[in-house]
Design a protein around this motif. Sequence first.
Motif, PDB file in Angstrom:
ATOM      1  N   THR A 112      40.917  35.432  41.305  1.00  0.00           N
ATOM      2  CA  THR A 112      41.324  34.068  41.015  1.00  0.00           C
ATOM      3  C   THR A 112      41.734  33.925  39.567  1.00  0.00           C
ATOM      4  N   TYR A 148      42.846  27.951  38.153  1.00  0.00           N
ATOM      5  CA  TYR A 148      42.264  27.237  39.277  1.00  0.00           C
ATOM      6  C   TYR A 148      40.754  27.244  39.220  1.00  0.00           C
ATOM      7  N   PRO A 195      46.654  25.954  49.905  1.00  0.00           N
ATOM      8  CA  PRO A 195      45.375  25.961  49.189  1.00  0.00           C
ATOM      9  C   PRO A 195      44.817  27.355  48.954  1.00  0.00           C
ATOM     10  N   GLN A 240      44.206  29.225  45.324  1.00  0.00           N
ATOM     11  CA  GLN A 240      42.933  29.784  44.883  1.00  0.00           C
ATOM     12  C   GLN A 240      43.131  31.133  44.205  1.00  0.00           C
ATOM     13  N   SER A 258      45.706  17.851  44.062  1.00  0.00           N
ATOM     14  CA  SER A 258      44.566  18.642  43.615  1.00  0.00           C
ATOM     15  C   SER A 258      44.539  18.760  42.101  1.00  0.00           C
ATOM     16  N   ARG A 298      41.506  17.467  39.777  1.00  0.00           N
ATOM     17  CA  ARG A 298      40.818  18.377  38.868  1.00  0.00           C
ATOM     18  C   ARG A 298      40.804  17.869  37.427  1.00  0.00           C
ATOM     19  N   VAL A 312      36.069  28.220  41.665  1.00  0.00           N
ATOM     20  CA  VAL A 312      36.499  28.276  43.048  1.00  0.00           C
ATOM     21  C   VAL A 312      36.230  29.658  43.610  1.00  0.00           C
ATOM     22  N   THR A 323      39.021  21.272  45.186  1.00  0.00           N
ATOM     23  CA  THR A 323      39.351  22.271  46.208  1.00  0.00           C
ATOM     24  C   THR A 323      39.365  21.636  47.597  1.00  0.00           C
TER      25      THR A 323
END
Length: 409
Positions: free
Chosen positions: A2, A6, A74, A78, A128, A132, A210, A347
Amino acid sequence: MTRPGYSAMATRHVPTGLVVAGILLVAANLRAAITTVGPVLTGIEDDLGITSSAASFLVSLPLLTFAVVSPFVPRVAQRLGLEWIIAGGLVILAAGLVLRSVPPQALLWVGTVLIGVSIAVLNVVLPSWVKRDFPLKIGQITGAYSAVQSAFAAVAAGIAVPVGGATGMDWRLPLGMWAGLALVALGVLLPQLRRGAAPADGSAPAAAPVSAPATGPTAPRPLWRSALAWQVTAFMGLQSTNFYILVTWLATIETDAGISETAAGTHQFLLNGFGILGSIVCSALIARLRDQRVLGMVVGVTLMIATLGILLAPGVTVIWSIFAGIGGGAGIVLALSLFGLRTTDHTRAASLSGMAQSVGYLLAAAGPVAVGALHDATDSWTPALIVLLVIEVLLVLSGYLAGRDRTVD
């Protein structure tokens, strides 16, 4: 692995103003590529020798692509990070816009598919990103970017015919020129590609990093089994269907009623322009109301007034386009805000966004094609407008249910 864009492990501070500018510029790209098509659709039909149903796929094909691509966004986000996947989406968007504006005809369809893929990515991750970085200002930021989205959609629709006529390039230049806007957004985003995910306005602490979705007894309930998630999805899909039917066919409905192409293009501009007012008013009310039930119902009723007006008094569509614009602008702000308001973290918001936009845009994609086919079969716009009224009745119901103050978790 990741990327840090994110996760919550902040690696670099980025000024709030630059983050907001990035959000707004990305939003500016979400509708201009599509609203440009409606005003020049007749020219495309005449130039390429295609039917109304086939031409409507220039709007519906991106929506079908939204439906196919959205569920996977999504998971990709990630792995790559929000900023990286947005940057990729902007590059693909610029390429698609250029390709659909040049011969041969096959590139028109290839470019349209690429546009659909890119906007699907941007549509899903933008709520998103807001959740965030601005978790306590979801309504305000969503309203701001929706207003910008509506403004550029209005400009794109309003100048399509004049630009094509003034340059002698007919429909090709209006369809391709917005690639420059995608590159401008990419330029503003570049400094953010190595940033962390701490909220830009310091309004709340960063979420936990995440990871892959949890399994076992502590795993959150799958969204596909949540009634509330389906209610949010229905609202998203129905308001999108209403918008894209009007964007695709309103100008043609008007010209068939004896209104000039120039006036019809102006009304498209008003439809999108008054979407700005709807966006601003809706975002202000979201921050002040305990829940969004009344807002959801008002959106549907406002659109019903517009459709009844078009059906019964098409000669004054200038008025009905204003109602449609206000209702449509409020509808998209509310739909996008619900992704954050009905979830507990960014998320989960991305997952709900992916679900709602996948199913929702599948409905939206069918709308313009079905309306075009219904018109071809009946040689009348009345049956199509009656279908639109039914959609708006269902929108009132779904708006009430999705507007209740609760979360999918």
